[in-house]
Design a protein around this motif. Sequence first.
Motif, PDB file in Angstrom:
ATOM      1  N   MET A 161      -8.463  23.413   4.669  1.00  0.00           N
ATOM      2  CA  MET A 161      -7.341  23.457   3.709  1.00  0.00           C
ATOM      3  C   MET A 161      -7.902  23.521   2.296  1.00  0.00           C
ATOM      4  N   ASN A 162      -7.406  24.428   1.474  1.00  0.00           N
ATOM      5  CA  ASN A 162      -7.938  24.632   0.149  1.00  0.00           C
ATOM      6  C   ASN A 162      -7.102  23.983  -0.950  1.00  0.00           C
ATOM      7  N   ASP A 163      -5.966  23.441  -0.617  1.00  0.00           N
ATOM      8  CA  ASP A 163      -5.079  22.876  -1.620  1.00  0.00           C
ATOM      9  C   ASP A 163      -5.538  21.464  -1.968  1.00  0.00           C
ATOM     10  N   LEU A 164      -6.201  21.304  -3.115  1.00  0.00           N
ATOM     11  CA  LEU A 164      -6.688  19.986  -3.491  1.00  0.00           C
ATOM     12  C   LEU A 164      -5.558  19.015  -3.806  1.00  0.00           C
ATOM     13  N   ALA A 165      -4.383  19.540  -4.139  1.00  0.00           N
ATOM     14  CA  ALA A 165      -3.261  18.661  -4.441  1.00  0.00           C
ATOM     15  C   ALA A 165      -2.887  17.810  -3.234  1.00  0.00           C
ATOM     16  N   ASP A 166      -2.909  18.405  -2.042  1.00  0.00           N
ATOM     17  CA  ASP A 166      -2.594  17.636  -0.834  1.00  0.00           C
ATOM     18  C   ASP A 166      -3.603  16.520  -0.621  1.00  0.00           C
ATOM     19  N   HIS A 167      -4.879  16.827  -0.811  1.00  0.00           N
ATOM     20  CA  HIS A 167      -5.906  15.808  -0.647  1.00  0.00           C
ATOM     21  C   HIS A 167      -5.802  14.741  -1.729  1.00  0.00           C
ATOM     22  N   ALA A 168      -5.461  15.152  -2.930  1.00  0.00           N
ATOM     23  CA  ALA A 168      -5.309  14.188  -4.015  1.00  0.00           C
ATOM     24  C   ALA A 168      -4.212  13.182  -3.693  1.00  0.00           C
ATOM     25  N   ARG A 169      -3.118  13.648  -3.135  1.00  0.00           N
ATOM     26  CA  ARG A 169      -2.039  12.733  -2.756  1.00  0.00           C
ATOM     27  C   ARG A 169      -2.531  11.728  -1.723  1.00  0.00           C
ATOM     28  N   ARG A 170      -3.353  12.181  -0.801  1.00  0.00           N
ATOM     29  CA  ARG A 170      -3.895  11.304   0.228  1.00  0.00           C
ATOM     30  C   ARG A 170      -4.861  10.281  -0.363  1.00  0.00           C
ATOM     31  N   LEU A 171      -5.672  10.738  -1.299  1.00  0.00           N
ATOM     32  CA  LEU A 171      -6.656   9.843  -1.895  1.00  0.00           C
ATOM     33  C   LEU A 171      -5.986   8.707  -2.659  1.00  0.00           C
ATOM     34  N   ARG A 172      -4.846   8.992  -3.262  1.00  0.00           N
ATOM     35  CA  ARG A 172      -4.154   7.937  -4.011  1.00  0.00           C
ATOM     36  C   ARG A 172      -3.637   6.825  -3.108  1.00  0.00           C
ATOM     37  N   THR A 173      -3.534   7.072  -1.803  1.00  0.00           N
ATOM     38  CA  THR A 173      -3.031   6.057  -0.877  1.00  0.00           C
ATOM     39  C   THR A 173      -4.144   5.190  -0.295  1.00  0.00           C
ATOM     40  N   LEU A 174      -5.404   5.498  -0.616  1.00  0.00           N
ATOM     41  CA  LEU A 174      -6.504   4.688  -0.112  1.00  0.00           C
ATOM     42  C   LEU A 174      -6.463   3.292  -0.733  1.00  0.00           C
ATOM     43  N   PRO A 175      -6.960   2.283  -0.025  1.00  0.00           N
ATOM     44  CA  PRO A 175      -7.021   0.947  -0.617  1.00  0.00           C
ATOM     45  C   PRO A 175      -7.983   0.918  -1.803  1.00  0.00           C
ATOM     46  N   PRO A 176      -7.663   0.184  -2.859  1.00  0.00           N
ATOM     47  CA  PRO A 176      -8.620   0.022  -3.955  1.00  0.00           C
ATOM     48  C   PRO A 176      -9.934  -0.551  -3.427  1.00  0.00           C
ATOM     49  N   SER A 177     -11.024  -0.146  -4.054  1.00  0.00           N
ATOM     50  CA  SER A 177     -12.342  -0.518  -3.533  1.00  0.00           C
ATOM     51  C   SER A 177     -13.228  -1.207  -4.553  1.00  0.00           C
ATOM     52  N   CYS A 178     -12.870  -1.080  -5.843  1.00  0.00           N
ATOM     53  CA  CYS A 178     -13.669  -1.667  -6.923  1.00  0.00           C
ATOM     54  C   CYS A 178     -12.690  -2.265  -7.916  1.00  0.00           C
ATOM     55  N   GLY A 179     -12.268  -3.505  -7.667  1.00  0.00           N
ATOM     56  CA  GLY A 179     -11.159  -4.058  -8.425  1.00  0.00           C
ATOM     57  C   GLY A 179      -9.921  -3.241  -8.139  1.00  0.00           C
ATOM     58  N   PRO A 180      -9.197  -2.772  -9.170  1.00  0.00           N
ATOM     59  CA  PRO A 180      -7.992  -1.977  -8.947  1.00  0.00           C
ATOM     60  C   PRO A 180      -8.272  -0.493  -8.717  1.00  0.00           C
ATOM     61  N   VAL A 181      -9.545  -0.108  -8.750  1.00  0.00           N
ATOM     62  CA  VAL A 181      -9.939   1.300  -8.743  1.00  0.00           C
ATOM     63  C   VAL A 181     -10.283   1.777  -7.336  1.00  0.00           C
ATOM     64  N   ARG A 182      -9.811   2.984  -7.009  1.00  0.00           N
ATOM     65  CA  ARG A 182     -10.264   3.680  -5.806  1.00  0.00           C
ATOM     66  C   ARG A 182     -11.436   4.561  -6.236  1.00  0.00           C
ATOM     67  N   LEU A 183     -12.630   4.103  -5.959  1.00  0.00           N
ATOM     68  CA  LEU A 183     -13.829   4.779  -6.436  1.00  0.00           C
ATOM     69  C   LEU A 183     -14.315   5.759  -5.379  1.00  0.00           C
ATOM     70  N   LEU A 184     -14.412   7.032  -5.769  1.00  0.00           N
ATOM     71  CA  LEU A 184     -14.832   8.092  -4.857  1.00  0.00           C
ATOM     72  C   LEU A 184     -16.154   8.663  -5.315  1.00  0.00           C
ATOM     73  N   ALA A 185     -17.081   8.830  -4.382  1.00  0.00           N
ATOM     74  CA  ALA A 185     -18.384   9.415  -4.686  1.00  0.00           C
ATOM     75  C   ALA A 185     -18.434  10.844  -4.175  1.00  0.00           C
ATOM     76  N   VAL A 186     -18.975  11.740  -5.003  1.00  0.00           N
ATOM     77  CA  VAL A 186     -19.233  13.124  -4.605  1.00  0.00           C
ATOM     78  C   VAL A 186     -20.751  13.305  -4.623  1.00  0.00           C
ATOM     79  N   ASP A 187     -21.337  13.415  -3.435  1.00  0.00           N
ATOM     80  CA  ASP A 187     -22.788  13.463  -3.290  1.00  0.00           C
ATOM     81  C   ASP A 187     -23.185  14.789  -2.650  1.00  0.00           C
ATOM     82  N   GLY A 188     -24.472  15.066  -2.645  1.00  0.00           N
ATOM     83  CA  GLY A 188     -24.988  16.296  -2.067  1.00  0.00           C
ATOM     84  C   GLY A 188     -26.249  16.700  -2.802  1.00  0.00           C
ATOM     85  N   HIS A 189     -26.867  17.754  -2.337  1.00  0.00           N
ATOM     86  CA  HIS A 189     -28.107  18.207  -2.957  1.00  0.00           C
ATOM     87  C   HIS A 189     -27.840  18.770  -4.350  1.00  0.00           C
TER      88      HIS A 189
END
Length: 204
Positions: free
Chosen positions: A1-29
């Motif tokens: 799926m290429n629509d980042l908006a759908d994924h963004a909506r999903r990410l906002r529902t994740l439990p907070p992980s760093c105080g009130p913040v949902r912290l997401l890491a983008v890793d790779g070479h």
Amino acid sequence: MNDLADHARRLRTLPPSCGPVRLLAVDGHAGSGKSTFAGRLAAALGGAPVLHLDDLATHEELFGWTDRLRAQVLEPLSRGEPARYAPYDWTARRFGPPRTLDPAPVTLIEGVGAGRAAVRPCLAGLLWMEGDSEASWERGRLRDGPGLSGFWDGWTVAEQRHFADDPSYPFADVVVRRTPTGYVWLEGPRSTAGASRFVTDGEA
């Protein structure tokens, strides 16, 4: 799926992980497209803050930024306070004026090693940019030009050593694949193992 908006909506529902913040890491070479993807995902999230780990690394400490990240960013965010960090100037070889990173509901950390073991307890999710190391490094060399070939020679050795000692990929919730029309999100190794907190419906 290429629509980042759908994924963004999903990410906002994740439990907070760093105080009130949902912290997401983008890793790779290096050269895999992390910065571009993080920028587009941040836009889909309504302007989410992005911390580039290039701002915390230095010529002498390509991967020795963990303590700076913890003290300047993770600890303040965990208290719901703005983070203040001094970005490194790669031309002047010194740290510049401090910047502020607000404790937004979703915040991105982007860079090689963003999903390292010391950071993972603070993450709501780890996204890995698909791409083998050699192809990614070649893309990075072409992007930066021959003037930085010496830097890249040292970088590739350091990156290989880092991921051999502290791999991120096995803990990725999502593997992000670039396509001509956008991005495809695939279940990562951690999600496949059943340990992921990401909500999935076929594609991560």
